[in-house]
Design a protein around this motif. Structure first.
Motif, PDB file in Angstrom:
ATOM      1  N   THR A 100       0.808  -1.220   0.000  1.00 43.00           N
ATOM      2  CA  THR A 100       0.000   0.000   0.000  1.00 43.00           C
ATOM      3  C   THR A 100       0.843   1.274   0.000  1.00 43.00           C
ATOM      4  OG1 THR A 100      -0.153  -0.066   2.424  1.00 43.00           O
ATOM      5  CG2 THR A 100      -1.909  -1.148   1.179  1.00 43.00           C
ATOM      6  N   LEU A 101       2.158   1.125   0.038  1.00 45.55           N
ATOM      7  CA  LEU A 101       3.037   2.294   0.076  1.00 45.55           C
ATOM      8  C   LEU A 101       2.851   3.226  -1.130  1.00 45.55           C
ATOM      9  CD1 LEU A 101       5.280   3.637   1.735  1.00 45.55           C
ATOM     10  CD2 LEU A 101       6.950   2.334   0.396  1.00 45.55           C
ATOM     11  N   PRO A 102       2.621   2.712  -2.358  1.00 46.08           N
ATOM     12  CA  PRO A 102       2.443   3.625  -3.502  1.00 46.08           C
ATOM     13  C   PRO A 102       1.290   4.611  -3.352  1.00 46.08           C
ATOM     14  CG  PRO A 102       2.873   1.393  -4.282  1.00 46.08           C
ATOM     15  CD  PRO A 102       2.696   1.309  -2.789  1.00 46.08           C
ATOM     16  N   LEU A 103       0.349   4.335  -2.458  1.00 45.15           N
ATOM     17  CA  LEU A 103      -0.754   5.273  -2.247  1.00 45.15           C
ATOM     18  C   LEU A 103      -0.260   6.613  -1.722  1.00 45.15           C
ATOM     19  CD1 LEU A 103      -3.391   2.894  -0.604  1.00 45.15           C
ATOM     20  CD2 LEU A 103      -3.421   3.801  -2.935  1.00 45.15           C
ATOM     21  N   ALA A 104       0.930   6.621  -1.112  1.00 48.98           N
ATOM     22  CA  ALA A 104       1.477   7.855  -0.539  1.00 48.98           C
ATOM     23  C   ALA A 104       2.254   8.675  -1.560  1.00 48.98           C
ATOM     24  CB  ALA A 104       2.389   7.515   0.650  1.00 48.98           C
ATOM     25  N   PHE A 105       2.474   8.120  -2.763  1.00 48.96           N
ATOM     26  CA  PHE A 105       3.311   8.802  -3.742  1.00 48.96           C
ATOM     27  C   PHE A 105       2.467   9.579  -4.744  1.00 48.96           C
ATOM     28  CE2 PHE A 105       6.502   5.128  -3.177  1.00 48.96           C
ATOM     29  CZ  PHE A 105       7.073   5.771  -2.085  1.00 48.96           C
ATOM     30  N   PRO A 106       2.820  10.816  -5.042  1.00 50.08           N
ATOM     31  CA  PRO A 106       2.146  11.554  -6.124  1.00 50.08           C
ATOM     32  C   PRO A 106       2.584  11.020  -7.479  1.00 50.08           C
ATOM     33  CG  PRO A 106       3.922  12.869  -5.201  1.00 50.08           C
ATOM     34  CD  PRO A 106       3.815  11.636  -4.337  1.00 50.08           C
ATOM     35  N   GLY A 107       1.852  11.407  -8.521  1.00 50.31           N
ATOM     36  CA  GLY A 107       2.130  10.890  -9.856  1.00 50.31           C
ATOM     37  C   GLY A 107       3.527  11.206 -10.352  1.00 50.31           C
ATOM     38  N   VAL A 108       4.046  12.377  -9.996  1.00 50.56           N
ATOM     39  CA  VAL A 108       5.385  12.759 -10.451  1.00 50.56           C
ATOM     40  C   VAL A 108       6.429  11.801  -9.886  1.00 50.56           C
ATOM     41  CG1 VAL A 108       7.138  14.565 -10.369  1.00 50.56           C
ATOM     42  CG2 VAL A 108       4.734  15.172 -10.707  1.00 50.56           C
ATOM     43  N   VAL A 109       6.288  11.420  -8.628  1.00 54.43           N
ATOM     44  CA  VAL A 109       7.228  10.486  -8.006  1.00 54.43           C
ATOM     45  C   VAL A 109       7.129   9.114  -8.671  1.00 54.43           C
ATOM     46  CG1 VAL A 109       7.862   9.327  -5.853  1.00 54.43           C
ATOM     47  CG2 VAL A 109       7.185  11.733  -5.824  1.00 54.43           C
ATOM     48  N   VAL A 110       5.908   8.683  -8.961  1.00 59.47           N
ATOM     49  CA  VAL A 110       5.727   7.397  -9.650  1.00 59.47           C
ATOM     50  C   VAL A 110       6.401   7.427 -11.016  1.00 59.47           C
ATOM     51  CG1 VAL A 110       4.024   5.823 -10.651  1.00 59.47           C
ATOM     52  CG2 VAL A 110       3.584   6.868  -8.425  1.00 59.47           C
ATOM     53  N   GLY A 111       6.233   8.532 -11.737  1.00 59.52           N
ATOM     54  CA  GLY A 111       6.889   8.660 -13.035  1.00 59.52           C
ATOM     55  C   GLY A 111       8.405   8.613 -12.916  1.00 59.52           C
ATOM     56  N   PHE A 214      -2.422  12.787 -14.532  1.00 60.05           N
ATOM     57  CA  PHE A 214      -1.591  13.735 -15.271  1.00 60.05           C
ATOM     58  C   PHE A 214      -0.131  13.723 -14.836  1.00 60.05           C
ATOM     59  CE2 PHE A 214       0.314  18.009 -15.435  1.00 60.05           C
ATOM     60  CZ  PHE A 214       0.360  18.179 -16.812  1.00 60.05           C
ATOM     61  N   GLY A 215       0.118  13.639 -13.523  1.00 59.55           N
ATOM     62  CA  GLY A 215       1.479  13.780 -13.023  1.00 59.55           C
ATOM     63  C   GLY A 215       2.447  12.769 -13.615  1.00 59.55           C
ATOM     64  N   THR A 216       2.042  11.504 -13.661  1.00 62.21           N
ATOM     65  CA  THR A 216       2.909  10.458 -14.208  1.00 62.21           C
ATOM     66  C   THR A 216       3.144  10.668 -15.692  1.00 62.21           C
ATOM     67  OG1 THR A 216       2.034   8.908 -12.568  1.00 62.21           O
ATOM     68  CG2 THR A 216       3.243   7.964 -14.405  1.00 62.21           C
ATOM     69  N   ALA A 217       2.058  10.973 -16.434  1.00 60.84           N
ATOM     70  CA  ALA A 217       2.193  11.209 -17.872  1.00 60.84           C
ATOM     71  C   ALA A 217       3.089  12.412 -18.153  1.00 60.84           C
ATOM     72  CB  ALA A 217       0.811  11.405 -18.497  1.00 60.84           C
ATOM     73  N   PHE A 218       2.963  13.453 -17.344  1.00 63.02           N
ATOM     74  CA  PHE A 218       3.779  14.647 -17.535  1.00 63.02           C
ATOM     75  C   PHE A 218       5.255  14.350 -17.304  1.00 63.02           C
ATOM     76  CE2 PHE A 218       5.763  18.536 -15.881  1.00 63.02           C
ATOM     77  CZ  PHE A 218       5.496  19.411 -16.928  1.00 63.02           C
ATOM     78  N   THR A 219       5.543  13.526 -16.307  1.00 62.16           N
ATOM     79  CA  THR A 219       6.938  13.182 -16.008  1.00 62.16           C
ATOM     80  C   THR A 219       7.558  12.348 -17.118  1.00 62.16           C
ATOM     81  OG1 THR A 219       6.362  13.153 -13.656  1.00 62.16           O
ATOM     82  CG2 THR A 219       8.451  12.143 -14.272  1.00 62.16           C
ATOM     83  N   LEU A 220       6.773  11.462 -17.719  1.00 63.06           N
ATOM     84  CA  LEU A 220       7.287  10.540 -18.734  1.00 63.06           C
ATOM     85  C   LEU A 220       7.100  11.065 -20.153  1.00 63.06           C
ATOM     86  CD1 LEU A 220       5.856   7.191 -17.293  1.00 63.06           C
ATOM     87  CD2 LEU A 220       8.133   8.162 -16.935  1.00 63.06           C
ATOM     88  N   ALA A 221       6.378  12.171 -20.330  1.00 61.51           N
ATOM     89  CA  ALA A 221       5.915  12.595 -21.654  1.00 61.51           C
ATOM     90  C   ALA A 221       7.063  12.796 -22.636  1.00 61.51           C
ATOM     91  CB  ALA A 221       5.098  13.867 -21.539  1.00 61.51           C
ATOM     92  N   THR A 222       7.134  11.921 -23.611  1.00 64.05           N
ATOM     93  CA  THR A 222       8.014  12.061 -24.762  1.00 64.05           C
ATOM     94  C   THR A 222       7.240  11.627 -26.002  1.00 64.05           C
ATOM     95  OG1 THR A 222      10.000  11.650 -23.446  1.00 64.05           O
ATOM     96  CG2 THR A 222      10.197  11.395 -25.818  1.00 64.05           C
TER      97      THR A 222
END
Length: 274
Positions: A100-111, A214-222
Motif C-alpha cells: 500500500t506504500l504507492p498510495l502515498a506517492f504523487p504521480g510525479v514520483v511514480v513517473g 496527469f502527473g505520471t504522464a507529464f513526467t514521462l511525456a516524450t
C-alpha cells in the motif's frame, strides 16, 4: 413512540455545508468550463474536436490504456488479495504495508520511479545492456505509462479485494468443497461471483483514476499521446483555452459514463447474486 424525525429547516441547515461545497467546487467550475468550451458556438466547437483525428486518437489511446490497466490491475490484485486474505504467515502485515506504500506517492514520483526502472539510465536498461548488448528503454512510451499506472492502481484494488474477501461467507466455500468442487470450480462459481460487485466498483475507480492521471504522464511525456497531456498542451503551449476546455468536458463525460455503467452493472450483479 417519540418521533425523532428532524424538522425540515434543520435538515436544510445540516445539508447546507455540503451544498455550498458542491456549488463552489463542482457546479460553478463545471458551468464555467462548459461555457468556455462552447467558444461562441457549442456545436461547431465539439464537432471540430470529435472529427479531428489527433484528438480522437488521443481519446482512444487514453481509454484503451485505462481499460488495459484496469484489467491487469484486477487480475493481479485478485490473486494477491485472495492469497493475503486466506493465508497467515510471518511478515504479512509488513508486506501489506509495503503493497500500500504507492498510495502515498504523487504521480510525479511514480513517473520518476518508472524512469529509474526503465529509463535510459534505469535498472532494466543496465541489465539488458549486460545480457544482450543493448539497452531496453521503454519508460517514455505507453508501456512506461502503463507500468506507472499499474504501480499506483494495484494497492487500491488489493485493499478492496481483501476487504470483500474477509466479508465472504466461508460456509459457501466449505459447502462447495463438501460437494466435490475443486479449487478452480470454487473460485469460478463461488468466490468471483461474490466479489464481482466490489471488483466492478474498484475497477471503475481504477479506470477513472487512470484516464485522468496527469502527473505520471507529464513526467514521462516524450512519445505519449494521452488526453490529459493533450489538454495541457492546448492550454499552455497553444493557448487554446476553448479546445482545452472542450477536451476536458469530453474527458469528464467519458469518465462519468464509465462510472455510471459500472454502478449499474455492480447493482445488477448484486441483485442477481441474491
Amino acid at each position: 413512540m417519540r418521533d425523532l424525525t428532524l424538522p425540515v429547516h434543520w435538515r436544510v441547515l445540516l445539508l447546507l455545508p455540503a451544498l455550498i461545497v458542491f456549488t463552489a467546487f463542482w457546479l460553478i467550475p463545471i458551468g464555467v468550463l462548459v461555457r468556455i468550451s462552447a467558444g461562441g458556438n457549442f456545436f461547431d466547437t465539439y464537432s471540430a474536436i470529435l472529427t479531428d483525428s489527433r484528438y480522437v486518437n488521443s481519446l482512444w489511446q487514453t481509454v484503451m490504456l485505462s481499460l488495459v490497466v484496469t484489467i491487469a490491475t484486477i487480475i493481479l490484485s485478485v490473486i494477491t488479495g485472495l492469497f493475503l486474505s486466506n493465508n497467515e504467515f510471518p511478515g504479512k502485515r509488513l508486506l501489506v504495508s509495503l503493497l500500500t506504500l504507492p498510495l502515498a506517492f504523487p504521480g510525479v514520483v511514480v513517473g520518476f520511479m518508472v524512469i529509474m526502472l526503465a529509463g535510459r539510465q534505469g535498472l532494466i536498461g543496465a541489465v539488458s545492456q549486460a545480457l544482450f548488448g543493448h539497452k531496453l528503454v521503454f519508460a517514455y512510451s505507453m508501456s512506461g505509462l502503463f507500468l506507472g499506472y499499474l504501480y499506483f492502481s494495484i494497492p487500491k484494488i488489493v485493499l478492496s479485494v481483501m476487504a470483500a474477501a474477509q466479508s465472504l461467507d466461508k460456509s459457501l466455500v466449505e459447502a462447495a468443497h463438501s460437494l466435490g468442487a475443486g479449487p478452480w470450480a470454487v473460485m469460478r462459481d463461488v468466490t468471483l461471483p461474490a466479489l464481482a460487485p466490489a471488483l466492478i466498483a474498484a475497477g471503475a475507480i481504477c479506470f477513472a483514476t487512470s484516464i485522468g492521471a496527469f502527473g505520471t504522464a507529464f513526467t514521462l511525456a516524450t512519445d505519449i499521446n494521452v488526453l490529459p497531456m493533450t489538454i495541457y498542451t492546448e492550454f499552455t503551449l497553444n493557448a487554446n483555452l476553448v479546445t482545452a476546455a472542450a477536451l476536458s468536458v469530453v474527458l469528464g463525460i467519458v469518465t462519468w459514463a464509465i462510472l455510471m455503467l459500472a454502478r449499474n452493472v455492480a447493482g445488477a450483479t448484486m441483485s442477481a447474486g441474491g
